[in-house]
Design an enzyme around this catalytic site. Sequence first.
Site, PDB file in Angstrom:
ATOM      1  N   CYS A 169      24.667 -20.185  15.602  1.00 11.35           N
ATOM      2  CA  CYS A 169      24.924 -20.136  16.819  1.00 11.35           C
ATOM      3  C   CYS A 169      24.687 -18.488  15.571  1.00 11.35           C
ATOM      4  O   CYS A 169      24.450 -17.614  16.828  1.00 11.35           O
ATOM      5  CB  CYS A 169      25.914 -19.657  17.606  1.00 11.35           C
TER       6      CYS A 169
ATOM      7  N   HIS B  23      24.287 -14.382  23.104  1.00  8.61           N
ATOM      8  CA  HIS B  23      23.791 -15.701  22.522  1.00  8.61           C
ATOM      9  C   HIS B  23      23.421 -16.564  23.308  1.00  8.61           C
ATOM     10  O   HIS B  23      23.826 -16.400  24.760  1.00  8.61           O
ATOM     11  CB  HIS B  23      24.792 -16.094  21.677  1.00  8.61           C
TER      12      HIS B  23
ATOM     13  N   ASN C  77      21.016 -24.385  24.717  1.00  4.53           N
ATOM     14  CA  ASN C  77      21.178 -23.545  23.556  1.00  4.53           C
ATOM     15  C   ASN C  77      20.333 -24.333  21.952  1.00  4.53           C
ATOM     16  O   ASN C  77      20.287 -25.123  21.803  1.00  4.53           O
ATOM     17  CB  ASN C  77      22.592 -23.439  23.573  1.00  4.53           C
TER      18      ASN C  77
END
Length: 333
Positions: free
Chosen positions: A116, A257, A287
Amino acid sequence: MAKINAVITGVGAFLPEYRLTNEELSTMVDTNDEWIMTRVGIKERRILKEEGEGASYMGVKAIEDLVRKTGLNLDEVDLVVCTTVTPDAPVPSTAAIICDRAGIHNALGFDMNGACSGFLYGLDLVAQYIRSGSKKKVILVSAEKMSTITDYTDRTTCVLFGDAATAVLVEPTEDEGVGLMDSNLYTDGIGRNWLKIIAGGSAKPASHETIDAHEHYIYQEGKQVFKYAVTRMADAAAEIMERNKLTSDDIAWLVPHQANLRIISATAERMELNKEKVMINIEKYGNTTSATIPLCLYEWEKQLKKGDNLVLAAFGAGFTWGALYIKWGYNSK
């Protein structure tokens, strides 16, 4: 001689049409909209349904969007880096496939897996190529088909992830008022057993047993991951502010994020930023791993002004985490 820096000069994106809503997920596993929204803040996520297509397909679509917006001549591109945890295949690299399918024939290309945190790692890396003078037109692609590694029988992980791709153009500048100003990026490995895919690599190759055991999907121990994410992402953002003597008044935007709304809120609070200065689109897309931060830049592009101070912060599997301080490079048309 003026010092060369790297600056973002354009952002393209691709989002699949299909929307997987919380209501549809509730027919697949024991979950509901209230449970998902309370814990992570996701309402729906995009899923790529095109048969036989993977990360490279979305990456090429994002590049096509970038070209439409910027007028970029792909013959001038000399570096393509693809950040992904869902490559089309182990070999060749997804960057190589993207170059072929997009018509980029004069570039160095390779993949990068920072989970990520991949976009932060990738942007910092391509900036070094540009500062050295060896590369001048770089496309940083972040392409993630997370639906292929999501177990839709696991209620703890299947609510989290979506598919998307972005393509960011990075070029040299001698303007001291824009570009990548600072970075602090980390990897420690202590989280490698709490967020992982168990099988499918060289340590545990695919077999009937690993497939039957669902070991090719993301496995996560959520409480452990959350504990580290909520502190380390905030710490990295605060550290970069302190190092560059930035106050909350100096920051135009936090670009976090998009993994969990509570983690985003904790980072903003640590930076003493109000919600109006935080880019949040997790509700719409979930996500998308390395694509979340550039997807925010894509959506907020028209609100960004040349010279705006942005702090980008992420946390991912491994663990990987960190923050970048950039001064935005242009006013949108």
